[in-house]
Design an enzyme around this catalytic site. Structure first.
Site, PDB file in Angstrom:
ATOM      1  N   GLY A   1       2.002   4.553   3.128  1.00 29.57           N
ATOM      2  CA  GLY A   1       2.985   5.006   1.954  1.00 29.57           C
ATOM      3  C   GLY A   1       2.242   5.513   0.795  1.00 29.57           C
ATOM      4  O   GLY A   1       1.528   4.831   0.195  1.00 29.57           O
ATOM      5  N   HIS A   2       2.056   6.778   0.563  1.00 28.24           N
ATOM      6  CA  HIS A   2       1.441   7.532  -0.315  1.00 28.24           C
ATOM      7  C   HIS A   2       2.253   7.976  -1.488  1.00 28.24           C
ATOM      8  O   HIS A   2       2.801   8.879  -0.988  1.00 28.24           O
ATOM      9  CB  HIS A   2       0.458   8.482   0.314  1.00 28.24           C
ATOM     10  CG  HIS A   2      -0.603   7.899   1.027  1.00 28.24           C
ATOM     11  ND1 HIS A   2      -1.611   8.788   1.637  1.00 28.24           N
ATOM     12  CD2 HIS A   2      -0.769   6.795   1.457  1.00 28.24           C
ATOM     13  CE1 HIS A   2      -2.307   7.743   2.542  1.00 28.24           C
ATOM     14  NE2 HIS A   2      -1.894   6.641   2.432  1.00 28.24           N
TER      15      HIS A   2
ATOM     16  N   ASP B   1      -3.349   0.870  -0.602  1.00 30.10           N
ATOM     17  CA  ASP B   1      -2.407   1.023  -1.832  1.00 30.10           C
ATOM     18  C   ASP B   1      -3.249   1.281  -3.212  1.00 30.10           C
ATOM     19  O   ASP B   1      -2.705   0.839  -4.174  1.00 30.10           O
ATOM     20  CB  ASP B   1      -1.452  -0.008  -1.721  1.00 30.10           C
ATOM     21  CG  ASP B   1      -0.410  -0.045  -0.765  1.00 30.10           C
ATOM     22  OD1 ASP B   1      -0.127   0.990   0.036  1.00 30.10           O
ATOM     23  OD2 ASP B   1       0.127  -1.232  -0.341  1.00 30.10           O
TER      24      ASP B   1
ATOM     25  N   GLN C   1      -4.508   3.567   4.596  1.00 30.25           N
ATOM     26  CA  GLN C   1      -4.785   2.005   4.730  1.00 30.25           C
ATOM     27  C   GLN C   1      -6.222   2.088   3.977  1.00 30.25           C
ATOM     28  O   GLN C   1      -6.349   2.688   2.899  1.00 30.25           O
ATOM     29  CB  GLN C   1      -5.174   1.488   6.056  1.00 30.25           C
ATOM     30  CG  GLN C   1      -4.035   1.500   7.042  1.00 30.25           C
ATOM     31  CD  GLN C   1      -3.189   2.562   7.549  1.00 30.25           C
ATOM     32  OE1 GLN C   1      -4.130   3.417   8.117  1.00 30.25           O
ATOM     33  NE2 GLN C   1      -2.049   3.092   7.200  1.00 30.25           N
TER      34      GLN C   1
ATOM     35  N   LYS D   1      -4.273   6.297  -3.312  1.00 28.97           N
ATOM     36  CA  LYS D   1      -4.898   7.646  -2.767  1.00 28.97           C
ATOM     37  C   LYS D   1      -4.030   8.718  -2.935  1.00 28.97           C
ATOM     38  O   LYS D   1      -4.429   9.937  -2.726  1.00 28.97           O
ATOM     39  CB  LYS D   1      -5.250   7.286  -1.132  1.00 28.97           C
ATOM     40  CG  LYS D   1      -6.160   5.879  -0.835  1.00 28.97           C
ATOM     41  CD  LYS D   1      -6.104   5.721   0.683  1.00 28.97           C
ATOM     42  CE  LYS D   1      -4.874   5.164   1.232  1.00 28.97           C
ATOM     43  NZ  LYS D   1      -4.666   3.782   0.730  1.00 28.97           N
TER      44      LYS D   1
HETATM   45  P1  GDP Z   1      -1.868   4.723  -1.507  1.00 30.00           P
HETATM   46  O1  GDP Z   1      -1.163   4.032  -0.449  1.00 30.00           O
HETATM   47  O2  GDP Z   1      -3.329   4.338  -1.641  1.00 30.00           O
HETATM   48  O3  GDP Z   1      -1.484   6.140  -1.721  1.00 30.00           O
HETATM   49  O4  GDP Z   1      -1.012   3.933  -2.981  1.00 30.00           O
HETATM   50  P2  GDP Z   1       0.512   3.597  -2.974  1.00 30.00           P
HETATM   51  O5  GDP Z   1       1.269   4.865  -3.142  1.00 30.00           O
HETATM   52  O6  GDP Z   1       1.021   2.746  -1.848  1.00 30.00           O
HETATM   53  O7  GDP Z   1       0.527   2.659  -4.230  1.00 30.00           O
HETATM   54  C1  GDP Z   1      -0.127   2.950  -5.415  1.00 30.00           C
HETATM   55  C2  GDP Z   1       1.100   2.826  -6.419  1.00 30.00           C
HETATM   56  O8  GDP Z   1       0.171   2.723  -7.605  1.00 30.00           O
HETATM   57  C3  GDP Z   1       2.216   3.773  -6.402  1.00 30.00           C
HETATM   58  O9  GDP Z   1       3.205   3.382  -6.978  1.00 30.00           O
HETATM   59  C4  GDP Z   1       1.217   4.939  -7.879  1.00 30.00           C
HETATM   60  O10 GDP Z   1       2.578   5.519  -8.310  1.00 30.00           O
HETATM   61  C5  GDP Z   1       0.781   3.679  -8.428  1.00 30.00           C
HETATM   62  N1  GDP Z   1      -0.409   4.461  -9.421  1.00 30.00           N
HETATM   63  C6  GDP Z   1      -1.350   5.227  -8.856  1.00 30.00           C
HETATM   64  N2  GDP Z   1      -2.299   5.325  -9.846  1.00 30.00           N
HETATM   65  C7  GDP Z   1      -1.791   4.486 -10.848  1.00 30.00           C
HETATM   66  C8  GDP Z   1      -2.414   4.120 -12.393  1.00 30.00           C
HETATM   67  O11 GDP Z   1      -3.585   4.729 -12.590  1.00 30.00           O
HETATM   68  N3  GDP Z   1      -1.660   3.346 -13.206  1.00 30.00           N
HETATM   69  C9  GDP Z   1      -0.394   2.833 -12.712  1.00 30.00           C
HETATM   70  N4  GDP Z   1       0.214   2.052 -13.527  1.00 30.00           N
HETATM   71  N5  GDP Z   1       0.131   3.090 -11.456  1.00 30.00           N
HETATM   72  C10 GDP Z   1      -0.770   3.949 -10.575  1.00 30.00           C
HETATM   73  P1  IMO Z   2      -1.545   2.907   2.804  1.00 24.82           P
HETATM   74  O1  IMO Z   2      -2.256   3.896   3.469  1.00 24.82           O
HETATM   75  C1  IMO Z   2      -1.442  -1.506   2.596  1.00 24.82           C
HETATM   76  C2  IMO Z   2      -1.413  -3.471   6.450  1.00 24.82           C
HETATM   77  C3  IMO Z   2      -0.150  -4.152   6.902  1.00 24.82           C
HETATM   78  C4  IMO Z   2      -0.824  -5.312   7.640  1.00 24.82           C
HETATM   79  C5  IMO Z   2      -1.856  -4.601   8.492  1.00 24.82           C
HETATM   80  C6  IMO Z   2      -1.529  -4.435   9.886  1.00 24.82           C
HETATM   81  O2  IMO Z   2      -0.562   3.186   2.133  1.00 24.82           O
HETATM   82  O3  IMO Z   2      -2.725   2.458   1.742  1.00 24.82           O
HETATM   83  P2  IMO Z   2       0.209  -2.319  10.823  1.00 24.82           P
HETATM   84  O4  IMO Z   2       1.433  -1.901  10.575  1.00 24.82           O
HETATM   85  O5  IMO Z   2      -0.707  -1.136  10.294  1.00 24.82           O
HETATM   86  O6  IMO Z   2      -0.258  -2.638  12.370  1.00 24.82           O
HETATM   87  O7  IMO Z   2      -0.294  -3.659   9.879  1.00 24.82           O
HETATM   88  O8  IMO Z   2      -2.091  -3.442   7.860  1.00 24.82           O
HETATM   89  N1  IMO Z   2      -1.066  -2.086   6.205  1.00 24.82           N
HETATM   90  C7  IMO Z   2      -1.171  -1.588   4.687  1.00 24.82           C
HETATM   91  N2  IMO Z   2      -1.183  -2.309   3.706  1.00 24.82           N
HETATM   92  N3  IMO Z   2      -1.187  -0.107   2.694  1.00 24.82           N
HETATM   93  C8  IMO Z   2      -1.349   0.455   3.819  1.00 24.82           C
HETATM   94  O9  IMO Z   2      -1.237   1.936   4.115  1.00 24.82           O
HETATM   95  C9  IMO Z   2      -1.064  -0.242   4.907  1.00 24.82           C
HETATM   96  N4  IMO Z   2      -1.021   0.070   6.488  1.00 24.82           N
HETATM   97  C10 IMO Z   2      -1.003  -0.940   6.932  1.00 24.82           C
HETATM   98  O10 IMO Z   2       0.513  -4.659   5.682  1.00 24.82           O
HETATM   99  O11 IMO Z   2      -1.197  -6.386   6.736  1.00 24.82           O
HETATM  100 MG    MG Z   3       0.287   2.761  -0.021  1.00 29.66          MG
END
Ligand code: GDP
Ligand code: IMO
Ligand code: MG
Length: 436
Positions: free
Chosen positions: A53-54, A26, A238, A29
């Site tokens: 979840g991207h 999170d 991840q 990416k």
């Molecule tokens: P990922 O799994 O690495 O793709 O990240 P996620 O999408 O799960 O979580 C990142 C969250 O931060 C999302 O809600 C993005 O919209 C948000 N986000 C990404 N870059 C920034 C930033 O520079 N500032 C803020 N405030 N939010 C950001």
């Molecule tokens: P992205 O790509 C954050 C975490 C789960 C748990 C552990 C194992 O969005 O960054 P699993 O279901 O993979 O067996 O769970 O890994 N986890 C993540 N945490 N971002 C993710 O993906 C994750 N994918 C798995 O919360 O702690």
């Molecule tokens: Mg994510």
């Protein structure tokens, strides 16, 4: 005889870039891939499944992708679900429908390819995942409950089904027989529902029919593209600290989330890859496991609110901590990150002060700057304090637009990690980026 050296370096191109999460996922990416994909020919997921979840911010609003690679919005990009990904075909069909419903073109076999070698996640894996978590009680991992671990376990046990089986009725029937004959006795012992080979066949063959045009030998196509110097962007899922080998085991996912998985998970050769590590300006983690820089109380609550830190896949509140240079250095070394993107710097606006973790004090009283494999549970952080800033950063587009305190903080991250911070993200939008 042809000289050896030129052949040795023939494919030493830097046309492949891997974007990898440096912490526990999170890090942003999705946003970074969406931003970089404007210059890419391919965007390839190499591991994980729909536990990821991207998030992308589009003119039409927020879109969260779980299996579909984050280059899908860019017309000329070929998006690939690599062989290292575990695919729930029923989820994928729904996700594709959802993306299309937003007016984004997905043509299977054209701009979305699925490796025929990618393993399949079944409903039974989800059931098994949840059963394991329940059985672990207090020692639960806090998985996303999507069947990821059991699907990878079946792959290692050599009873998994592959996406290519879904479009080959004889192979599918034989694979289901093999799987059921091993799983059903175990399921019966655990009180889990028996798998019906005929029902499974019907369901999977139907999903295979819907995905047929996209199921290809993706590894071959990627190697051809790589030789032709096509620009390939590898989309990590991840983060390094969730890597099954190098993460905070057993509180990890079940795949090689660090760059080690990028080659095995795509079939690309290990030549000349550039690695971009993504970190937040603070740290987050979802699920259980050690988190030495974790914050509790009001500060954690304020940061969670300011950063909207709730899981993109499960909606769970993310745990919050300070930026941890011990963890970041470890992951950056491990993944070979040559540069960092620092995201969410804007979220730190409005705080009087914030901190950077420089060392850990372990439970036995010793101090270390190493991310150790054992003993992190009882570790407490030693931090360096920074003055906060109140300016809203979301409109900043040049490093010099940032307030001095924010610049100092970024420079301190560079000094502590030894890696240049070349990109700073100051908001979720694609254009909310500072390039240095
Ligand atoms: P990922 O799994 O690495 O793709 O990240 P996620 O999408 O799960 O979580 C990142 C969250 O931060 C999302 O809600 C993005 O919209 C948000 N986000 C990404 N870059 C920034 C930033 O520079 N500032 C803020 N405030 N939010 C950001
Ligand atoms: P992205 O790509 C954050 C975490 C789960 C748990 C552990 C194992 O969005 O960054 P699993 O279901 O993979 O067996 O769970 O890994 N986890 C993540 N945490 N971002 C993710 O993906 C994750 N994918 C798995 O919360 O702690
Ligand atoms: Mg994510």
């Amino acid at each position: 005889m042809a000289p050896y050296a030129p052949r040795l370096f023939r494919s030493n191109c830097m046309s492949t870039t891997c974007v990898v999460g440096i912490l526990w996922g999170d890090e942003g990416k999705g946003k970074v891939i969406d931003f970089l994909a404007a210059d890419a020919d391919f965007v390839v997921r190499y591991g994980g499944g729909h536990n990821a979840g991207h998030t992308l911010i589009l003119p039409s609003g927020k879109m969260v992708l779980h299996l579909v690679p984050s280059g899908i919005v860019h017309e000329r990009v070929t998006n690939v679900i690599g062989n290292g990904v575990v695919v729930d075909p029923l989820h994928l069909v729904k996700e594709i429908d959802g993306v299309r419903a937003r007016g984004i073109r997905i043509a299977l076999g054209e701009n979305l390819l699925i490796s025929e070698r990618a393993h399949v996640i079944l409903e039974a894996h989800r059931v098994q995942d949840q059963w394991h978590e329940q059985a672990r009680g207090k020692g639960r991992i806090g998985t996303t409950g999507r069947g990821i671990g059991p699907a990878y376990a079946d792959r290692c046990n050599r009873i998994g089904l592959r996406m290519g089986d879904l479009i080959r009725p004889d192979a599918l029937r034989a694979g289901i027989e093999r799987l059921c004959s091993e799983k059903n006795p175990l399921f019966a012992g655990a009180g889990l529902p028996e798998l019906s080979p005929s029902a499974l066949f019907e369901q999977l063959a139907a999903a295979g029919e819907q995905l047929r045009a996209g199921i290809v030998d993706a590894g071959h196509l990627l190697r051809v593209a790589h030789k032709a110097n096509k620009r390939i962007l590898l989309e990590g899922a991840q983060g390094c600290l969730l890597d099954v080998e190098h993460g905070t085991y057993p509180y990890v996912t079940s795949s090689h989330a660090s760059t080690g998985g990028a080659f095995s998970g795509t079939g690309l050769p290990p030549h000349g890859m550039r690695t971009v590590g993504i970190v937040k300006a603070y740290a987050t983690r979802v699920g259980e496991g050690p988190f030495p820089s974790e914050l509790h109380g009001e500060m954690a609550e304020r940061l969670r609110k300011a950063g909207n830190e709730y899981g993109s896949t499960t909606g769970r509140p993310r745990r919050i901590g300070w930026f941890d240079t011990v963890a970041v250095r470890y992951s950056a070394d491990l993944s070979g990150a040559q540069e960092l993107v620092v995201t969410n710097l804007d979220v730190l606006s409005g705080f009087d002060a914030f901190e950077l973790v420089t060392h850990y004090r372990l439970a036995d009283g010793t101090t270390t700057d190493r991310f150790v494999a054992f003993g992190l549970e009882g570790a407490t952080p030693i931090t360096q304090r920074f003055a906060g800033f109140s300016q809203n950063l979301r409109e900043c587009r040049r490093f010099d637009d940032l307030p001095a305190q924010a610049r100092d903080y970024v420079l301190a991250i560079e000094r502590a990690t030894g890696i240049p911070v070349k990109t700073i993200s100051v908001g979720p939008g694609r254009d909310q980026v500072i390039l240095r």
